[in-house]
Design an enzyme around this catalytic site. Structure first.
Site, PDB file in Angstrom:
ATOM      1  N   LYS A  16      -9.113  12.215  21.875  1.00 57.92           N
ATOM      2  CA  LYS A  16      -9.182  12.287  20.421  1.00 57.92           C
ATOM      3  C   LYS A  16      -8.338  13.454  19.925  1.00 57.92           C
ATOM      4  O   LYS A  16      -8.519  14.595  20.369  1.00 57.92           O
ATOM      5  CB  LYS A  16     -10.640  12.474  19.975  1.00 57.92           C
ATOM      6  N   HIS A  30     -12.561  -2.198  20.955  1.00 54.77           N
ATOM      7  CA  HIS A  30     -13.195  -0.938  20.591  1.00 54.77           C
ATOM      8  C   HIS A  30     -14.664  -1.002  21.003  1.00 54.77           C
ATOM      9  O   HIS A  30     -15.322  -2.023  20.783  1.00 54.77           O
ATOM     10  CB  HIS A  30     -13.091  -0.723  19.079  1.00 54.77           C
ATOM     11  N   GLU A  39     -12.771  -0.418  26.150  1.00 56.91           N
ATOM     12  CA  GLU A  39     -13.275   0.947  25.987  1.00 56.91           C
ATOM     13  C   GLU A  39     -14.703   1.069  26.511  1.00 56.91           C
ATOM     14  O   GLU A  39     -15.505   0.139  26.428  1.00 56.91           O
ATOM     15  CB  GLU A  39     -13.239   1.338  24.509  1.00 56.91           C
TER      16      GLU A  39
END
Length: 431
Positions: free
Chosen positions: A219, A346, A377
C-alpha cells in the site's frame, strides 16, 4: 426445492481493525472492517447467509437499504427466484422508486449484493454444494439465464456468452481436479498496510516468505519518498523474482519513480469512476511494463464494459460485494474473457476472501481455463469469525467443500461485534 423465504434479518457487524492499522491505505487511514450481515429464514428451516463489506461508519445506512429491499424477497420461494434469476435481479435493481438511489451503484447496490449473496448461499445449501461447484455443474444455458445483459450487448451478447461457456466445457473436469489438488494461486496484502511500521513490515514479509508466499501487494500513495523507501525495503526482503503490486493515490510521474522495484501493476491510480483517466495512465505506463488494475470500487458491469473497451485496465478486479452478487460478476468474468484480460479479484475485507474464492474457481474451471498472470488477493484477517473460513495451502486457495457461499458468520462473533450494542463496542464508546 420450494424453500419459501419467511423472514430477512440484517445486522450491523463491525470489527475494530483500525486499532492496529489493518486495512490502512492512502485513502482509508482508519478502516474498521465491517459488514451488513443478512440471514434469510425459510419455512423448512434452511437458512441463507450473505453480506456486503463496509469500513465502519455508514454501515447503518447499508442496513437501512437492505431493509428497504426486504419486501421484494420475503414471501418468495427459492424455486420461484432461481427459475427466473435474471428477472429477480432486475426486480431488486429496477424498482420504480428505489432505482433512483442508484441505479445499480452506491449504497443500494451494496445492499442488493448482500441480499443476493444470501440467496445464492441458500441455493447452494439447498443443492448440498459449495457455490463454486453449483456453478461448475450448472448447464451453460442456465448460467446465462442468471445474467442481466442490459447495457452490455454491444460487447457481449447472450449467444457469445453461451459460446464461451460451451467451448470451456472441454478440459473442465481436468481443471476441476487440478484445483482440488493444487488450489488457486493467491497473493498477500497482509504484509504492507500503509500504517504498518518498518519493523512489522519486515517481520511479516519474512514470515510470509517462510509460508510460501511469492506475490506481495504494497500500500502506497501518501508520500512519494516514503513509498520508494518502503518499496525498496520490501523488494529487498522478497528478492528479485517474487512479484510486487500496490495501490496508489496519484499516477504517472509517481509510479514512474517506483518502476525500479518492478511492480506488476498499479491499482486504482485515480478516481475509480475515471475510465478515460485510467486509459491514459495505462497507455503511459505500458512502456515501463507496469499494468493498471482496478475494480474494487467499480459500480457495475457497465463500468467494467467501458474500462475494457477503453483498454483502461490490464487486470480486472472483481468484488463479490461491490457488484450485484454472483449474477453481475458472471457478466464481468465473461466480458473479461472476451477481451482476454486476466481477472485478479479484490478480497481485502471481512468475508471477501470467503466469497470471492468461489467466483475465481468458477472462472478458471468454466470460463478462462488460464492461470497466466492470474491470482486472487488474500488478507489474513478475521477468518476466525466464519463457520467455514478459507483454507490456504502453499499460497493457494483450496476449494471449499461445505455447502453454501462460505459467508456464514459465527453467531457468537456477530453478537460480540454487533454495532453499537456488542460487547466489543461497549469497550470503545468513543469510536
Amino acid at each position: 426445492m420450494l424453500h419459501k423465504i419467511i423472514n430477512l434479518t440484517v445486522r450491523d457487524v463491525r470489527f475494530p481493525t483500525s486499532l492496529e492499522q489493518h486495512g490502512s491505505d492512502a485513502m482509508h487511514s482508519d478502516p474498521d472492517y465491517s459488514a451488513a450481515y443478512v440471514v434469510l429464514d425459510t419455512d423448512c428451516g434452511l437458512k441463507g447467509f450473505g453480506l456486503t463489506f463496509t469500513l465502519g461508519k455508514g454501515t447503518e445506512i447499508v442496513v437501512c437499504a437492505v431493509k428497504a429491499l426486504a419486501g421484494l424477497v420475503v414471501g418468495k420461494s427459492l424455486q420461484e427466484i432461481v427459475s427466473n434469476f435474471r428477472g429477480f435481479y432486475r426486480l431488486l435493481t429496477s424498482d420504480g422508486q428505489m432505482r433512483w438511489l442508484g441505479p445499480e451503484k452506491g449504497v443500494i447496490h451494496l445492499a442488493t449484493a448482500a441480499v443476493l449473496n444470501a440467496v445464492w448461499d441458500l441455493w447452494a445449501r439447498a443443492e448440498g454444494k459449495p457455490l463454486w461447484k453449483l456453478l461448475v455443474d450448472m448447464d451453460p444455458k442456465r448460467i446465462v439465464s442468471c445474467i442481466d445483459f442490459r447495457y452490455i450487448t454491444d460487447v457481449l451478447t447472450e449467444d457469445e456468452a453461451l459460446d464461451i461457456l460451451v467451448k470451456a466445457q472441454e478440459g473442465r473436469q481436468q481443471r476441476e481436479d487440478q484445483m482440488l489438488k493444487e488450489g488457486y494461486p493467491a497473493y498477500t496484502t497482509s504484509c504492507a498496510w500503509l500504517g504498518y511500521p518498518d519493523q512489522q513490515l519486515k517481520q511479516l514479509c519474512t514470515d510470509a516468505l517462510k509460508s510460501g508466499w511469492t506475490k506481495f501487494k504494497v500500500k502506497v500513495g501518501a508520500d512519494l519518498e516514503d513509498d520508494v523507501r518502503r518499496c525498496r525495503l520490501i523488494r529487498q526482503m522478497i528478492g528479485p523474482n517474487n512479484t510486487l503490486r500496490w495501490d496508489v493515490d496519484e499516477a504517472i510521474s509517481w509510479v514512474s519513480k517506483l518502476a525500479e522495484v518492478k511492480p506488476l501493476w498499479i491499482e486504482e491510480p485515480t478516481s475509480p469512476d475515471d475510465i478515460l483517466g485510467h486509459a491514459t495512465i495505462a497507455k503511459a505506463l505500458a512502456p515501463l511494463g507496469i499494468g493498471v488494475a482496478t475494480g474494487e470500487q467499480c459500480h457495475n458491469r457497465v463500468m467494467f464494459k467501458q474500462l475494457l473497451q477503453a483498454s483502461a485496465l490490464q487486470f480486472v478486479q472483481i468484488d463479490s460485494c461491490r457488484l450485484g452478487s454472483v449474477n453481475e460478476n458472471l457478466a464481468v468474468l465473461l466480458m473479461a474473457h472476451k477481451f482476454q484480460v486476466p481477472v485478479c479479484p479484490h478480497a481485502g475485507g471481512v468475508g471477501l476472501c470467503e466469497l470471492v474464492q468461489h467466483l475465481i474457481l468458477f472462472d478458471y474451471i468454466c470460463v478462462s481455463a488460464n492461470l497466466s498472470n492470474r491470482m486472487c488477493e488474500y488478507v489474513d484477517h478475521l477468518h476466525e469469525h466464519f463457520a467455514n473460513p478459507v483454507v490456504i495451502q502453499d499460497a493457494h486457495y483450496m476449494p471449499p467443500k461445505d455447502p453454501g457461499y462460505s459467508c456464514e458468520m459465527l453467531e457468537s462473533s456477530v453478537k460480540r461485534h454487533q454495532f453499537p450494542e456488542g460487547d466489543v463496542w461497549k469497550l470503545h464508546q468513543n469510536k
